[in-house]
Design an enzyme around this catalytic site. Structure first.
Site, PDB file in Angstrom:
ATOM      1  N   LYS A  66       1.227  -1.294  -0.290  1.00 40.92           N
ATOM      2  CA  LYS A  66       0.381   0.004   0.192  1.00 40.92           C
ATOM      3  C   LYS A  66       0.913   0.933   0.350  1.00 40.92           C
ATOM      4  CE  LYS A  66       0.742   1.235   3.968  1.00 40.92           C
ATOM      5  NZ  LYS A  66       1.889   2.238   4.731  1.00 40.92           N
TER       6      LYS A  66
ATOM      7  N   ASP B  57      -1.318  -1.994  10.979  1.00 38.25           N
ATOM      8  CA  ASP B  57      -1.718  -1.538   9.252  1.00 38.25           C
ATOM      9  C   ASP B  57      -2.184  -3.305   9.159  1.00 38.25           C
ATOM     10  OD1 ASP B  57      -0.337  -0.217   9.610  1.00 38.25           O
ATOM     11  OD2 ASP B  57       1.110  -0.217   8.404  1.00 38.25           O
TER      12      ASP B  57
HETATM   13  O1  C5P Z   1       2.004  -2.205  15.487  1.00 34.02           O
HETATM   14  P1  C5P Z   1       2.879  -2.303  14.807  1.00 34.02           P
HETATM   15  O2  C5P Z   1       3.612  -3.655  15.617  1.00 34.02           O
HETATM   16  O3  C5P Z   1       3.286  -2.257  13.461  1.00 34.02           O
HETATM   17  O4  C5P Z   1       3.599  -0.497  15.787  1.00 34.02           O
HETATM   18  C1  C5P Z   1       4.765  -0.956  15.399  1.00 34.02           C
HETATM   19  C2  C5P Z   1       5.650   0.870  16.440  1.00 34.02           C
HETATM   20  O5  C5P Z   1       4.862   1.790  15.286  1.00 34.02           O
HETATM   21  C3  C5P Z   1       4.225   0.569  17.772  1.00 34.02           C
HETATM   22  O6  C5P Z   1       5.104  -0.375  18.877  1.00 34.02           O
HETATM   23  C4  C5P Z   1       4.090   1.958  17.545  1.00 34.02           C
HETATM   24  O7  C5P Z   1       5.634   1.995  18.568  1.00 34.02           O
HETATM   25  C5  C5P Z   1       4.536   2.483  16.934  1.00 34.02           C
HETATM   26  N1  C5P Z   1       3.000   2.974  16.179  1.00 34.02           N
HETATM   27  C6  C5P Z   1       2.013   3.391  17.044  1.00 34.02           C
HETATM   28  N2  C5P Z   1       0.850   4.127  16.609  1.00 34.02           N
HETATM   29  C7  C5P Z   1       0.143   3.848  15.501  1.00 34.02           C
HETATM   30  C8  C5P Z   1       0.926   2.230  14.981  1.00 34.02           C
HETATM   31  C9  C5P Z   1       1.905   2.174  15.176  1.00 34.02           C
HETATM   32  O8  C5P Z   1       2.690   4.824  18.570  1.00 34.02           O
HETATM   33  N3  C5P Z   1      -1.041   3.720  15.507  1.00 34.02           N
END
Ligand code: C5P
Length: 290
Positions: free
Chosen positions: A10, A134
């Protein structure tokens, strides 16, 4: 049972960070749009004791339990209690750590593929959100307004475009980018929310402004930290009307109404800039596994 799947990347057509949530994540508002650049996945299931095996031929991506595709299979087996083994072959074409959602898309494809192969019911949306912010978007793909931490999905009509993805030679850690936003949020909050509700039409193809605001709140942070990104963003500002940053970077993109204009733009890029030509996935259902 064997399933062959496509896991599309994406780009973010604008991304606003609205604040920090009580759970430590950030509330965002972004338009996600699936593109034709995709990984290929083969899933095989057989009676067994719940083993998950993963291979990523030709990729530096670890083929272990840290891989989101592996996590998705393990989460599905945990939720359904099925007595099967799962083996996954993942052929990566989406660049790693690029802001293009490759790992998240792989995870969503594995969830959908296992549901399809086994017929077992599971709360795929809940599993997706537990794997990564995501991942829920990729269960449906297409184009959507994405809010909350990433779990609130409002489908939008797809926009036909041709994209030139630009790959600056740097790697950006998403947790670093959010921490940097936290550090500097006070100076970045003016400007209001992303434009997200403009009706989509062929207007852009008729020379009218692109239907989404493409402002990405990560861009000023990355421009300050990575001269390579700042230089490419300057080039895009001066040479193309519709461009932006995907996710927390480093991939930048330029959008064009026709493939011929996208190709022409790619031929005029400064020497040494790595790029990929692709198109928007014009409707949910465009990928071969949906
Ligand atoms: O959810 P995911 O593991 O992809 O997120 C990776 C990191 O990105 C999280 O640990 C956080 O630090 C940050 N993040 C965030 N807010 C979001 C998505 C991701 O703070 N909406």
């Amino acid at each position: 049972m064997t399933r062959e799947l496509t896991a599309a990347a994406k780009i973010n057509l604008g991304l606003r960070i609205l604040g920090t949530r009580p759970d430590g994540y950030h509330a965002i508002r972004s338009v996600f749009h699936e593109i034709t650049l995709a990984d290929a996945i083969v899933i095989r299931t057989a009676p067994g004791g719940g083993d998950v095996r993963l291979s990523c031929p030709g990729s530096e991506l670890p083929a272990d339990s840290s891989n989101l595709a592996w996590k998705a299979a393990a989460a599905f087996l945990g939720a359904t209690g099925l007595a099967i083994d799962v083996s996954i072959e993942l052929r990566k074409r989406i660049p790693l750590l690029a802001g293009l959602g490759g790992g998240s898309s792989d995870a969503a494809a594995v969830l959908r593929g296992l549901e399809d192969a086994t017929g077992a019911g599971a709360d795929l949306a809940g599993l997706a959100a537990s794997i990564g912010s995501d991942v829920p978007f990729f269960l449906r793909g297409g184009s959507a307004l994405v809010e909350g931490r990433g779990e609130r999905i409002t489908p939008l009509p797809a926009i036909p475009f041709h994209a030139v993805l630009l790959h600056p030679p740097v790697r950006v850690s998403t947790p670093w980018a959010y921490a940097e936003w936290d550090r500097r949020a006070a100076s970045l909050t003016e400007g209001g929310p992303a434009e997200h509700d403009c009706p989509l039409s062929a207007a852009w193809h008729e020379g009218k402004p692109f239907p989404h605001g493409l402002r990405n709140d990560f861009l000023p942070l990355l421009e300050d930290r990575f001269p390579e990104i700042a230089a490419l963003a300057r080039f895009l500002k001066g040479s193309c009307g519709t461009w932006g940053l995907s996710g927390s970077g480093p991939t930048l993109y330029a959008l064009f109404p026709t493939g011929a204009r996208a190709r022409q733009f790619s031929e005029d890029l400064p020497g040494g800039v790595r790029f990929t030509l692709c198109r928007s996935a014009e409707a949910a259902g465009a990928s071969s596994n949906r």
